[in-house]
Motif scaffolding. Structure first.
Motif, mmCIF file in Angstrom:
data_model
loop_
_atom_site.group_PDB
_atom_site.id
_atom_site.type_symbol
_atom_site.label_atom_id
_atom_site.label_comp_id
_atom_site.label_asym_id
_atom_site.label_seq_id
_atom_site.Cartn_x
_atom_site.Cartn_y
_atom_site.Cartn_z
ATOM 1 N N TYR B 35 50.772 22.183 76.677
ATOM 2 C CA TYR B 35 50.314 23.320 77.463
ATOM 3 C C TYR B 35 51.027 23.311 78.805
ATOM 4 O O TYR B 35 51.343 22.255 79.352
ATOM 5 N N GLN B 37 50.533 24.605 82.755
ATOM 6 C CA GLN B 37 49.577 25.133 83.717
ATOM 7 C C GLN B 37 50.279 25.391 85.038
ATOM 8 O O GLN B 37 50.725 24.450 85.703
ATOM 9 N N GLY B 42 44.906 28.993 84.107
ATOM 10 C CA GLY B 42 44.487 28.018 83.127
ATOM 11 C C GLY B 42 45.673 27.549 82.296
ATOM 12 O O GLY B 42 46.739 28.169 82.310
ATOM 13 N N PRO B 43 45.521 26.455 81.578
ATOM 14 C CA PRO B 43 46.605 25.982 80.709
ATOM 15 C C PRO B 43 46.994 27.047 79.684
ATOM 16 O O PRO B 43 46.127 27.727 79.138
ATOM 17 N N PHE B 45 49.145 27.715 76.099
ATOM 18 C CA PHE B 45 49.635 27.020 74.911
ATOM 19 C C PHE B 45 51.122 27.192 74.715
ATOM 20 O O PHE B 45 51.644 28.320 74.769
ATOM 21 N N GLN B 48 52.015 23.292 69.075
ATOM 22 C CA GLN B 48 51.146 22.322 68.433
ATOM 23 C C GLN B 48 51.892 21.700 67.262
ATOM 24 O O GLN B 48 52.529 22.415 66.469
ATOM 25 N N ARG B 55 52.878 23.425 63.951
ATOM 26 C CA ARG B 55 51.761 24.189 63.410
ATOM 27 C C ARG B 55 51.561 25.507 64.175
ATOM 28 O O ARG B 55 51.017 26.460 63.639
ATOM 29 N N LEU B 90 50.945 19.728 80.295
ATOM 30 C CA LEU B 90 49.868 18.914 79.743
ATOM 31 C C LEU B 90 50.089 18.672 78.257
ATOM 32 O O LEU B 90 50.422 19.588 77.516
#
Lengths: 112, 112
Positions: B35, B37, B42-43, B45, B48, B55, B90
């Motif tokens: 992520y 930020q 906010g963080p 995406f 993944q 994914r 993050l």
């Protein structure tokens, strides 16, 4: 377009009182919601979650309420403690295991 | 048990350079997410990975790439750095990519 909105950038509460943090979402596909707490210089820490099949989930001093019809959730902290002072992020996902969509966060200040 | 570890914690780069950020998940966790930020947000995406397979991918340009290794650690690469890439990056891990994410403390990237 923000899919997860935390409209209050900050909240100040006295120690021992209730803190209520609010979150609204726009995507009706979201069915899994989480709250994270973040201290400066640390990564976000998971607090509590709720799936769309429930309307309430409790864990100690923390309770999350979900109102699907209003696309609204809230985090209640009772009683509030000075150590709760942090930034709180609301996050949502279409189903558990997919990317989390975060709000901008609400900074909670609890004074003693 | 060690939590999610990220390196480096802080780094400064100049525009046009390339950066590699590293992440080691919690032992037993097979999924890693990244992520970004930026200040006041906010963080957001980025990627993944689960069992070394991508994914999911967020709305980031192709300058961003990642991979996951057989030991489930991960790297995030950003090429041709722009000033706007300055952010806290993050890394988060989870057992199967489902449920709550456990975040590291982040890598603070400054692009000059």
């Amino acid at each position: 377009d923000q899919q997860v909105k935390q409209n209050s950038p900050s909240l100040s509460v006295q120690e021992g009182r209730i803190s209520i943090l609010n979150c609204d979402y726009t995507n009706s596909m979201f069915d899994y919601f989480l709250w994270y707490k973040k201290y400066p210089a640390e990564g976000p820490t998971f607090l509590i979650s709720i799936s769309s099949i429930k309307d309430k989930n409790e864990d100690g001093r923390f309770t999350v309420f979900l109102n699907k019809s209003a696309k609204h959730l809230s985090l209640h902290i009772v009683p509030s403690q000075p150590g709760d002072s942090a930034v709180y992020f609301c996050a949502a996902a279409a189903y558990s295991g997919t990317a989390l969509i975060f709000g901008k966060g609400t900074t909670l200040s609890v004074s003693s | 048990d060690a939590g999610v570890t990220q390196s480096p914690t802080h780094l400064i780069k100049t525009r046009g350079q390339q950066v590699t950020l590293r992440c080691s998940p919690i032992s037993g966790h097979k999924s890693v997410s990244w992520y970004q930020q930026v200040l006041g947000q906010g963080p957001q995406f980025i990627f993944q990975y689960y069992e070394k397979e991508e994914r999911g991918r967020g709305n980031f340009p192709d300058r961003f790439s990642a991979r996951q290794f057989p030991n489930y650690s991960s790297e995030l690469n950003v090429n041709a750095l722009l000033l706007g890439d300055s952010a806290l990056y993050l890394c988060a891990s989870s057992i199967q990519g489902a449920g709550e994410l456990f975040f590291g403390e982040g890598s603070r990237l400054t692009v000059l």
